[in-house]
Scaffold this motif. Structure first.
Motif, PDB file in Angstrom:
ATOM      1  N   ALA A 286       0.863  -1.318   0.069  1.00 32.42           N
ATOM      2  CA  ALA A 286      -0.049   0.011   0.064  1.00 32.42           C
ATOM      3  C   ALA A 286       0.788   1.107   0.089  1.00 32.42           C
ATOM      4  CB  ALA A 286      -0.979   0.010   1.203  1.00 32.42           C
ATOM      5  N   ALA A 287       2.166   1.283   0.606  1.00 31.97           N
ATOM      6  CA  ALA A 287       2.936   2.173   0.845  1.00 31.97           C
ATOM      7  C   ALA A 287       3.416   2.631  -0.580  1.00 31.97           C
ATOM      8  CB  ALA A 287       3.940   2.176   1.680  1.00 31.97           C
ATOM      9  N   LEU A 288       3.795   1.532  -1.611  1.00 27.64           N
ATOM     10  CA  LEU A 288       4.365   1.854  -2.977  1.00 27.64           C
ATOM     11  C   LEU A 288       3.186   2.242  -3.819  1.00 27.64           C
ATOM     12  CD1 LEU A 288       6.329  -1.766  -3.139  1.00 27.64           C
ATOM     13  CD2 LEU A 288       7.046   0.583  -2.277  1.00 27.64           C
ATOM     14  N   GLN A 289       1.851   1.702  -3.508  1.00 32.45           N
ATOM     15  CA  GLN A 289       0.896   2.334  -4.351  1.00 32.45           C
ATOM     16  C   GLN A 289       0.731   3.700  -4.101  1.00 32.45           C
ATOM     17  OE1 GLN A 289      -1.955  -1.365  -3.759  1.00 32.45           O
ATOM     18  NE2 GLN A 289      -2.693  -0.028  -5.375  1.00 32.45           N
ATOM     19  N   ILE A 290       0.762   4.261  -2.850  1.00 31.02           N
ATOM     20  CA  ILE A 290       0.375   5.587  -2.279  1.00 31.02           C
ATOM     21  C   ILE A 290       1.419   6.631  -3.076  1.00 31.02           C
ATOM     22  CG2 ILE A 290       0.610   7.415  -0.694  1.00 31.02           C
ATOM     23  CD1 ILE A 290      -0.409   5.066   1.093  1.00 31.02           C
ATOM     24  N   LEU A 291       2.908   5.949  -3.064  1.00 32.65           N
ATOM     25  CA  LEU A 291       4.159   6.827  -3.558  1.00 32.65           C
ATOM     26  C   LEU A 291       3.922   6.665  -5.101  1.00 32.65           C
ATOM     27  CD1 LEU A 291       6.980   5.417  -1.199  1.00 32.65           C
ATOM     28  CD2 LEU A 291       6.170   7.766  -1.353  1.00 32.65           C
ATOM     29  N   ASN A 292       3.603   5.679  -5.607  1.00 32.12           N
ATOM     30  CA  ASN A 292       3.661   5.870  -7.332  1.00 32.12           C
ATOM     31  C   ASN A 292       2.482   6.584  -7.841  1.00 32.12           C
ATOM     32  OD1 ASN A 292       5.171   3.757  -7.874  1.00 32.12           O
ATOM     33  ND2 ASN A 292       3.526   2.146  -7.866  1.00 32.12           N
ATOM     34  N   ILE A 293       1.244   7.015  -7.008  1.00 33.07           N
ATOM     35  CA  ILE A 293       0.277   8.068  -7.235  1.00 33.07           C
ATOM     36  C   ILE A 293       0.983   9.469  -6.888  1.00 33.07           C
ATOM     37  CG2 ILE A 293      -1.916   9.117  -6.480  1.00 33.07           C
ATOM     38  CD1 ILE A 293      -2.678   6.194  -6.072  1.00 33.07           C
ATOM     39  N   LYS A 317      -4.123   7.909  -0.896  1.00 37.40           N
ATOM     40  CA  LYS A 317      -4.317   6.736   0.502  1.00 37.40           C
ATOM     41  C   LYS A 317      -5.734   5.951   0.101  1.00 37.40           C
ATOM     42  CE  LYS A 317      -6.078   5.580   4.479  1.00 37.40           C
ATOM     43  NZ  LYS A 317      -7.285   5.145   4.952  1.00 37.40           N
ATOM     44  N   LYS A 318      -6.590   6.824  -0.066  1.00 36.26           N
ATOM     45  CA  LYS A 318      -7.949   6.079  -0.075  1.00 36.26           C
ATOM     46  C   LYS A 318      -7.992   5.265  -1.282  1.00 36.26           C
ATOM     47  CE  LYS A 318     -10.551  10.107   1.134  1.00 36.26           C
ATOM     48  NZ  LYS A 318     -11.598  11.519   0.706  1.00 36.26           N
ATOM     49  N   LEU A 319      -7.326   5.504  -2.460  1.00 34.75           N
ATOM     50  CA  LEU A 319      -7.364   4.686  -3.389  1.00 34.75           C
ATOM     51  C   LEU A 319      -6.541   3.271  -3.261  1.00 34.75           C
ATOM     52  CD1 LEU A 319      -6.464   7.309  -6.230  1.00 34.75           C
ATOM     53  CD2 LEU A 319      -8.407   5.894  -6.477  1.00 34.75           C
ATOM     54  N   ALA A 320      -5.151   3.461  -2.600  1.00 32.38           N
ATOM     55  CA  ALA A 320      -4.513   2.312  -2.354  1.00 32.38           C
ATOM     56  C   ALA A 320      -5.108   1.618  -1.291  1.00 32.38           C
ATOM     57  CB  ALA A 320      -3.123   2.746  -1.766  1.00 32.38           C
ATOM     58  N   TYR A 321      -5.783   1.993  -0.429  1.00 38.71           N
ATOM     59  CA  TYR A 321      -6.551   1.179   0.905  1.00 38.71           C
ATOM     60  C   TYR A 321      -7.693   0.625   0.476  1.00 38.71           C
ATOM     61  CZ  TYR A 321      -3.383   2.366   4.469  1.00 38.71           C
ATOM     62  OH  TYR A 321      -2.421   2.433   5.417  1.00 38.71           O
ATOM     63  N   GLU A 322      -8.379   1.102  -0.872  1.00 37.23           N
ATOM     64  CA  GLU A 322      -9.539   0.220  -1.410  1.00 37.23           C
ATOM     65  C   GLU A 322      -9.018  -1.239  -1.904  1.00 37.23           C
ATOM     66  OE1 GLU A 322     -12.822   0.365  -1.203  1.00 37.23           O
ATOM     67  OE2 GLU A 322     -12.500   2.324   0.202  1.00 37.23           O
ATOM     68  N   TYR A 340       1.339  -5.991 -10.730  1.00 38.25           N
ATOM     69  CA  TYR A 340       0.234  -4.800 -11.495  1.00 38.25           C
ATOM     70  C   TYR A 340      -0.130  -3.686 -10.580  1.00 38.25           C
ATOM     71  CZ  TYR A 340      -3.654  -3.061 -14.072  1.00 38.25           C
ATOM     72  OH  TYR A 340      -4.394  -2.035 -14.894  1.00 38.25           O
ATOM     73  N   LEU A 341      -0.536  -4.144  -9.268  1.00 42.11           N
ATOM     74  CA  LEU A 341      -0.790  -3.187  -8.153  1.00 42.11           C
ATOM     75  C   LEU A 341       0.131  -2.043  -8.046  1.00 42.11           C
ATOM     76  CD1 LEU A 341      -2.880  -5.381  -5.610  1.00 42.11           C
ATOM     77  CD2 LEU A 341      -3.839  -3.793  -7.114  1.00 42.11           C
ATOM     78  N   ILE A 342       1.351  -2.573  -7.971  1.00 40.60           N
ATOM     79  CA  ILE A 342       2.423  -1.505  -7.557  1.00 40.60           C
ATOM     80  C   ILE A 342       3.194  -1.057  -8.932  1.00 40.60           C
ATOM     81  CG2 ILE A 342       3.054  -2.549  -5.473  1.00 40.60           C
ATOM     82  CD1 ILE A 342       5.435  -3.915  -6.500  1.00 40.60           C
ATOM     83  N   GLY A 463       2.666   6.175   6.885  1.00 39.10           N
ATOM     84  CA  GLY A 463       3.913   6.513   7.633  1.00 39.10           C
ATOM     85  C   GLY A 463       4.838   6.372   7.034  1.00 39.10           C
ATOM     86  N   HIS A 464       4.795   5.200   6.378  1.00 40.86           N
ATOM     87  CA  HIS A 464       6.330   4.857   5.306  1.00 40.86           C
ATOM     88  C   HIS A 464       6.081   5.703   3.898  1.00 40.86           C
ATOM     89  CE1 HIS A 464       6.837   0.354   6.591  1.00 40.86           C
ATOM     90  NE2 HIS A 464       6.659   1.022   7.603  1.00 40.86           N
TER      91      HIS A 464
END
Length: 564
Positions: A286-293, A317-322, A340-342, A463-464
């Protein structure tokens, strides 16, 4: 009433004491300078653990040896957060092979408990506390698995400091005493808990000397007999018999069959830095998904602490956590599309859903509200080995189930399963639950750069990402990156089955400007405040040019970074 509530929240935010303002260098929110040393560095959430690990380094042990010692001591001196009744994850940089290695030392659910057994009790979810929430503890196997591959000193030597503190006692530190007291009343009806952790009917206060002779005996058996004592020997038989009497379904076979797994860490590049996490059943990606956005926005121009930055961060964050709610689970039971997710391609698609002027009430999960108490530690040695390690029993004192003859609390990670059939994280026998605890690592140009972690349940990926952004986009040093005021969005859908409603709430730490609060509210964000909601942070950074380590530990915990 709603207006009054908002005004009260804003008043609390604005009147809370801010960080020290009179430092002669650096940001005014920094609580102290970075620690700098040449031969090794330790950062943990309790100074006694830091010093014990530092002594291992001085005596010739390596980073992995010292991390085992630190974790064992933390299980004694910070028992509400971690211990041998819980699970462990780690990322290791091995200086000899110049590679990263990931360890998943989390336990599985009972063979003998089915989803129908749970529903037959009239339950719609696994209870947060009590015997049904207990999965096999993976910590001890994790220690020995790390040691077998990377350790240098004998395990008896590494566990001795923890044995000594448990037997002879130690003064309880401030934050730990506060957390301990906060949950003692809730668990005092658990006789085992009361006998071990509240022997006089109350939790120890700051500075009280606390002893746990039963835990000293348990750790001594493990040190003498190895991990077989915990998973195959008489100690295991005693634990299983006790758990069965409490109503647990765990059997001897569950312990005998437990294994830790070496896994491949996964990464995404953020503006030239490779950020590494472990794949599910944890939430690290999820941290990687947030950072990619976030990489698709000019955060530096927005500025740290701005409403524009906090808005974009929250929406990412909302997008990654879904996706976290839909996909993150035990990979042995599901095909999880991690790559694919990351991916940058997927992040580009998801970014298009963000409106820069308005907060979204909800987002759909991609096609392809829990809390917790945890310890994070990191160690680096003179040879360049580094370890990022996180360990937890989930909630304060986990399940609350404590055998007074053994002196530790069993985790309640099983509560993280959902009973929703067909869900990736649905309960099944001998399955790992979704996990919140995640270690992190950063490399640059194929070389180690930083080992770090942020404790605190669903706060951890948030946090990451904030730590990385603080350093890369906002130019903060290692200590400042952790001390900077954080935000935590709460309310996203969860792998446990809870759903996001109304866009959730941004919880703001003290130090956020009032104008920023107003600007966020104008974008449609609900604002709140939550003391103790922002996690704790430890980190070590390697300066390859000058051959020195930097260490940091934030003031939200009792922790300490120290080097030599």
């Amino acid at each position: 009433m709603k207006t009054n509530a908002v005004l009260l929240i804003l008043f609390l935010i604005l009147t809370l004491p801010s960080f020290a303002q009179d430092r002669t260098s650096g940001h005014n929110f920094a609580t102290r300078s970075e620690i700098i040393a040449q031969n090794g560095m330790v950062a943990t959430s309790q100074p006694l653990a830091t010093q014990a690990a530092l002594e291992v380094l001085r005596n010739g042990g390596n980073a992995i040896d010292a991390a085992i010692t630190a974790n064992a001591v933390l299980g004694v001196v910070e028992p509400q957060s971690n211990g041998i009744g819980g699970d462990l994850f780690a990322i290791v940089w091995d200086a000899e092979t110049k590679q990263l290695y990931g360890l998943n030392a989390s336990g599985r659910s009972p063979y003998n408990m089915s989803i129908n057994d749970i529903k037959a009790k009239g339950l719609t979810k696994i209870p947060l506390f009590g015997p049904l929430s207990i999965s096999v503890p993976g910590c001890v196997d994790g220690w020995y698995t790390l040691h077998e591959r990377f350790g240098s000193l004998e395990m008896q030597e590494l566990l001795q400091p923890a044995i000594d503190y448990a037997k002879n006692g130690y003064p309880v530190s401030e934050i730990i005493a506060n957390d301990w007291k906060a949950v003692a009343d809730r668990l005092n009806d658990q006789k085992g808990f009361q006998r071990v952790f509240a022997p006089n009917g109350q939790a120890p206060a700051k500075g009280d000397i606390f002893r746990n002779p039963a835990l000293a005996t348990t750790l001594s058996k493990i040190a003498e007999e190895g991990k077989s004592a915990f998973y195959k020997g008489e100690l295991m038989k005693e634990m299983v018999a006790f758990l069965k009497d409490q109503g647990s379904y765990l059997s001897e076979q569950d312990f005998i069959d437990h294994t830790s797994d070496w896994v491949e860490p996964v990464s995404s590049n953020y503006r030239g830095y490779d950020v590494w996490e472990l794949p599910p059943n944890g939430q690290g990606i999820a941290a990687l998904q947030i950072l990619n956005i976030l990489e698709q926005y000019d955060l530096q121009s927005m500025g740290f602490g701005s409403a524009e930055y906090f808005h974009v961060f929250t929406e990412a964050k909302k997008l990654a956590y879904e996706d976290r709610a839909k996909f993150y689970a035990d990979p042995e039971f599901n095909e999880i599309p991690v790559d694919y997710l990351i991916s940058k391609e997927y992040a580009n698609q998801r970014k298009e859903l963000i409106n820069l002027e308005e907060a979204a009430d909800s987002y759909p999960a991609g096609e392809a509200i829990e809390t917790g108490n945890t310890i994070y530690l990191t160690v680096a040695d003179k040879d360049g080995n580094m370890i990022s390690l996180i360990q937890s029993i989930y909630w304060e004192f986990g399940s609350g189930v404590v055998n007074p003859d053994h002196g530790f609390a069993f985790q309640n990670r099983g509560e993280m399963f959902t009973l929703e059939e067909g869900h990736f994280n649905q309960y099944e026998p001998h399955k790992r639950p979704f996990h919140t605890i995640i270690p992190a690592f950063v490399t640059k140009n194929g070389q180690p750069y930083m080992s770090f972690g942020v404790m605190g349940g669903a706060m951890q990926p948030q946090g990451h990402a904030q730590i990385v952004v603080n350093m890369v986009d906002f130019g903060m040093n290692l200590q400042e990156a952790g001390d900077a005021p954080r935000i935590r969005h709460m309310g996203s859908s969860s792998p446990t089955g809870s759903k996001m409603t109304g866009g959730g709430t941004i919880i703001l730490e003290s130090g956020i400007d009032y104008d920023v609060v107003k600007a966020l509210m104008k974008k449609g964000h609900r604002i709140g405040f939550g003391s103790g909601s922002y996690g704790g942070y430890q980190a070590i950074m390697w300066d390859a040019q000058r051959k020195i380590y930097f260490g940091a530990s934030d003031s939200r915990k009792d922790g300490q970074a120290a080097g030599w």
